[in-house]
Write a protein that holds these residues in place. Structure first.
Motif, PDB file in Angstrom:
ATOM      1  N   MET A   1       0.853  -1.182   0.000  1.00 18.34           N
ATOM      2  CA  MET A   1       0.000   0.000   0.000  1.00 18.34           C
ATOM      3  C   MET A   1       0.895   1.241   0.000  1.00 18.34           C
ATOM      4  SD  MET A   1      -3.232   0.571   2.305  1.00 18.34           S
ATOM      5  CE  MET A   1      -4.239   1.959   2.186  1.00 18.34           C
ATOM      6  N   VAL A   2       0.472   2.236  -0.760  1.00 20.30           N
ATOM      7  CA  VAL A   2       1.259   3.457  -0.915  1.00 20.30           C
ATOM      8  C   VAL A   2       0.691   4.509   0.030  1.00 20.30           C
ATOM      9  CG1 VAL A   2       1.995   5.209  -2.549  1.00 20.30           C
ATOM     10  CG2 VAL A   2       1.649   2.875  -3.338  1.00 20.30           C
ATOM     11  N   ASP A   3       1.547   5.159   0.804  1.00 12.40           N
ATOM     12  CA  ASP A   3       1.048   6.207   1.691  1.00 12.40           C
ATOM     13  C   ASP A   3       1.190   7.574   1.013  1.00 12.40           C
ATOM     14  OD1 ASP A   3       3.717   6.843   1.941  1.00 12.40           O
ATOM     15  OD2 ASP A   3       3.871   6.391   4.056  1.00 12.40           O
ATOM     16  N   LYS A   4       0.631   8.586   1.629  1.00 16.17           N
ATOM     17  CA  LYS A   4       0.579   9.918   1.031  1.00 16.17           C
ATOM     18  C   LYS A   4       1.960  10.502   0.771  1.00 16.17           C
ATOM     19  CE  LYS A   4      -3.914  11.212   2.887  1.00 16.17           C
ATOM     20  NZ  LYS A   4      -4.664  12.142   3.711  1.00 16.17           N
ATOM     21  N   ALA A   5       2.888  10.259   1.657  1.00 12.85           N
ATOM     22  CA  ALA A   5       4.236  10.798   1.487  1.00 12.85           C
ATOM     23  C   ALA A   5       4.884  10.218   0.229  1.00 12.85           C
ATOM     24  CB  ALA A   5       5.089  10.496   2.716  1.00 12.85           C
ATOM     25  N   LEU A   7       3.273   9.091  -2.400  1.00 22.62           N
ATOM     26  CA  LEU A   7       2.574   9.651  -3.552  1.00 22.62           C
ATOM     27  C   LEU A   7       3.093  11.044  -3.890  1.00 22.62           C
ATOM     28  CD1 LEU A   7      -1.149   8.633  -2.913  1.00 22.62           C
ATOM     29  CD2 LEU A   7       0.366   7.760  -4.685  1.00 22.62           C
ATOM     30  N   LYS A   8       3.339  11.852  -2.873  1.00 25.92           N
ATOM     31  CA  LYS A   8       3.829  13.215  -3.094  1.00 25.92           C
ATOM     32  C   LYS A   8       5.231  13.210  -3.687  1.00 25.92           C
ATOM     33  CE  LYS A   8       0.973  15.524   0.309  1.00 25.92           C
ATOM     34  NZ  LYS A   8       0.910  16.330   1.512  1.00 25.92           N
ATOM     35  N   ALA A   9       6.004  12.177  -3.402  1.00 21.74           N
ATOM     36  CA  ALA A   9       7.372  12.106  -3.899  1.00 21.74           C
ATOM     37  C   ALA A   9       7.438  11.579  -5.333  1.00 21.74           C
ATOM     38  CB  ALA A   9       8.211  11.212  -2.988  1.00 21.74           C
ATOM     39  N   MET A  10       6.363  10.997  -5.834  1.00 21.36           N
ATOM     40  CA  MET A  10       6.359  10.407  -7.174  1.00 21.36           C
ATOM     41  C   MET A  10       6.229  11.480  -8.257  1.00 21.36           C
ATOM     42  SD  MET A  10       3.833   7.185  -6.590  1.00 21.36           S
ATOM     43  CE  MET A  10       4.520   5.744  -7.332  1.00 21.36           C
ATOM     44  N   SER A  11       6.808  11.184  -9.419  1.00 24.84           N
ATOM     45  CA  SER A  11       6.679  12.096 -10.551  1.00 24.84           C
ATOM     46  C   SER A  11       5.311  11.887 -11.204  1.00 24.84           C
ATOM     47  CB  SER A  11       7.785  11.827 -11.573  1.00 24.84           C
ATOM     48  OG  SER A  11       7.572  10.579 -12.204  1.00 24.84           O
ATOM     49  N   ARG A  12       4.993  12.775 -12.116  1.00 21.10           N
ATOM     50  CA  ARG A  12       3.709  12.677 -12.805  1.00 21.10           C
ATOM     51  C   ARG A  12       3.620  11.371 -13.586  1.00 21.10           C
ATOM     52  NH1 ARG A  12       2.006  13.896 -17.867  1.00 21.10           N
ATOM     53  NH2 ARG A  12       3.956  14.925 -18.405  1.00 21.10           N
ATOM     54  N   LYS A  13       4.682  11.003 -14.272  1.00 19.82           N
ATOM     55  CA  LYS A  13       4.683   9.755 -15.054  1.00 19.82           C
ATOM     56  C   LYS A  13       4.495   8.547 -14.148  1.00 19.82           C
ATOM     57  CE  LYS A  13       7.049  11.136 -19.190  1.00 19.82           C
ATOM     58  NZ  LYS A  13       7.778  10.635 -20.324  1.00 19.82           N
ATOM     59  N   GLU A  14       5.157   8.556 -12.996  1.00 20.76           N
ATOM     60  CA  GLU A  14       5.011   7.435 -12.057  1.00 20.76           C
ATOM     61  C   GLU A  14       3.571   7.349 -11.539  1.00 20.76           C
ATOM     62  OE1 GLU A  14       9.407   7.051  -9.980  1.00 20.76           O
ATOM     63  OE2 GLU A  14       8.083   8.685  -9.338  1.00 20.76           O
ATOM     64  N   LEU A  15       2.983   8.529 -11.278  1.00 19.76           N
ATOM     65  CA  LEU A  15       1.601   8.556 -10.795  1.00 19.76           C
ATOM     66  C   LEU A  15       0.629   8.060 -11.864  1.00 19.76           C
ATOM     67  CD1 LEU A  15       1.612  11.938  -8.850  1.00 19.76           C
ATOM     68  CD2 LEU A  15       1.349   9.650  -7.861  1.00 19.76           C
ATOM     69  N   GLU A  16       0.878   8.455 -13.130  1.00 22.11           N
ATOM     70  CA  GLU A  16       0.011   7.994 -14.220  1.00 22.11           C
ATOM     71  C   GLU A  16       0.132   6.484 -14.400  1.00 22.11           C
ATOM     72  OE1 GLU A  16       1.139  10.440 -17.539  1.00 22.11           O
ATOM     73  OE2 GLU A  16      -0.151  12.088 -16.905  1.00 22.11           O
ATOM     74  N   LYS A  17       1.336   5.956 -14.265  1.00 22.80           N
ATOM     75  CA  LYS A  17       1.546   4.516 -14.385  1.00 22.80           C
ATOM     76  C   LYS A  17       0.800   3.788 -13.257  1.00 22.80           C
ATOM     77  CE  LYS A  17       5.092   0.953 -14.564  1.00 22.80           C
ATOM     78  NZ  LYS A  17       6.491   0.629 -14.369  1.00 22.80           N
ATOM     79  N   LEU A  18       0.938   4.317 -12.043  1.00 26.51           N
ATOM     80  CA  LEU A  18       0.246   3.737 -10.894  1.00 26.51           C
ATOM     81  C   LEU A  18      -1.272   3.782 -11.102  1.00 26.51           C
ATOM     82  CD1 LEU A  18       0.380   2.560  -8.019  1.00 26.51           C
ATOM     83  CD2 LEU A  18       0.390   4.894  -7.162  1.00 26.51           C
TER      84      LEU A  18
END
Length: 118
Positions: A1-5, A7-18
């Protein structure tokens, strides 16, 4: 499970992939739940000697939309009273009394004297 911290550290591309991975996982979970529900319903119907097709209610055709009669625009009412001092000012006798009408009444003019004869 991914926590908020994280998520905030991820790049836009990483977030889109997730996000795409989450969408795929949700679709797979929904399909799995659908299969399990269908299997359970089939088992329950079989206990009573029916198949799902036997007990499934036929889908009734959607009722045809009734055509509504087009509303015809209301005809404006004919004027019933005219201002004696300015004949372009008229009133149908319906609704709120215009100021000129009230002024004429206050001045002693009778409504019949202002009535337009048709």
């Amino acid at each position: 499970m991914v926590d908020k911290a994280e998520l905030k550290a991820m790049s836009r591309k990483e977030l889109e992939k997730l996000l795409n991975e989450v969408k795929k996982a949700l679709a797979a979970a929904k399909a799995r739940d659908h299969r399990e529900a269908k299997k359970a319903a089939s088992k329950a119907a079989a206990e009573f000697g029916f198949s799902l097709g036997d007990i499934a209610e036929p889908t009734s055709p959607t009722p045809a939309k009734t055509k509504r009669k087009a509303k015809t625009p209301k005809k404006p009412s004919k004027p019933a009273f005219a201002n004696p001092s300015d004949k372009s000012q008229t009133w149908t006798g319906k609704g709120r009394q215009p100021n000129w009408y009230r002024d004429q009444i206050a001045a002693g003019t009778t409504p019949e004297a202002m009535r337009i004869s048709n």
